[in-house]
Design an enzyme around this catalytic site. Sequence first.
Site, PDB file in Angstrom:
ATOM      1  N   PRO A   2       0.824  -1.214   0.000  1.00  0.00           N
ATOM      2  CA  PRO A   2       0.000   0.000   0.000  1.00  0.00           C
ATOM      3  C   PRO A   2       0.856   1.261   0.000  1.00  0.00           C
ATOM      4  CG  PRO A   2      -0.825  -1.597   1.586  1.00  0.00           C
ATOM      5  CD  PRO A   2       0.486  -2.128   1.087  1.00  0.00           C
ATOM      6  N   ASN A 165       5.464   1.665  -5.280  1.00  0.00           N
ATOM      7  CA  ASN A 165       5.852   1.307  -6.637  1.00  0.00           C
ATOM      8  C   ASN A 165       4.973   1.959  -7.708  1.00  0.00           C
ATOM      9  OD1 ASN A 165       8.043  -0.182  -7.599  1.00  0.00           O
ATOM     10  ND2 ASN A 165       6.698  -1.785  -8.382  1.00  0.00           N
ATOM     11  N   ARG A 250       9.382  -5.713  -7.478  1.00  0.00           N
ATOM     12  CA  ARG A 250       9.318  -4.303  -7.828  1.00  0.00           C
ATOM     13  C   ARG A 250       9.165  -4.120  -9.330  1.00  0.00           C
ATOM     14  NH1 ARG A 250       8.159  -1.544  -3.230  1.00  0.00           N
ATOM     15  NH2 ARG A 250       9.809  -1.627  -1.662  1.00  0.00           N
TER      16      ARG A 250
END
Length: 281
Positions: A2, A165, A250
């Site tokens: 989050p 991200n 990622r």
Amino acid sequence: MPEGDTVWQAARRLHEALAGKALTRSDFRVPKYATVDLTGRRVLNTVPRGKHLLTRFEGGLTLHTHLRMEGAWKVYGAGERWRGGPGHQIRAVLGTVDRTAVGYRLQVLELLPTTEEERVVGHLGPDLLGPDWDPERALANLRTDPARPLGEALLDQRNLAGIGNIYKSELCFLLGVTPWLPVGALPADRAAALPGLAQRLLQSNRDRPVRQTTGLHRHDLFVYGRAPRPCLRCHTSIRVADQGDGSQDRPTYWCPACQAGPAPAPDAPQRWRERHRRTLP
């Protein structure tokens, strides 16, 4: 994981449900706090700090939680069925006469004296949605390592707190540079605009149920999650690749035409995709 706006929304839900009320139920389902009972204590408030949540109780006690990749706080009314996941994923239950907050899959859960909150959040940079927001300090923090890729610097919560991200990818697109561009190579005018742009993006999304960075009716995000679909500006295929040391998934998205700077080759290995593939049945 989050992002700052999602955590801000979680803090607001917890605050609205619990603040000013005495607990009628207290259940911590982690070994360290299995015998702790906060029943009878009044909840003072819940505040976000970057991606951290701090729920304070009378008597000088704070519950520190972090959602990490899959955690969530759900709030239910009296008699409402809990729907946040199976029971074995519940880590904390805080109930009042009319609301129950249930913490699922919380990878960080810690009770500490309120006077020691800085021990767990004192390392964070200026909070993009907090009262301590300081754009000049945030930019100075980012510039302390000029050779560091911009995307990695944005994710470092010690520089500025709240970017994940998704916002990393979207910010780099809006700045017209790849996430692999060294911070020191970012043109001065774009560097100066970066903190304000980041703050406006999170501020404009903190009250929205669906995150929006484009201002377009049919498309919520410019690049994140859109590979290999065409760029909304130039129609070049959006690309995705890993960024970082590989310790976390990622996936990073960018447009090779709209964003200047270094980037992985099209055939570079993608660790996040390989790890995901190995988990499939």
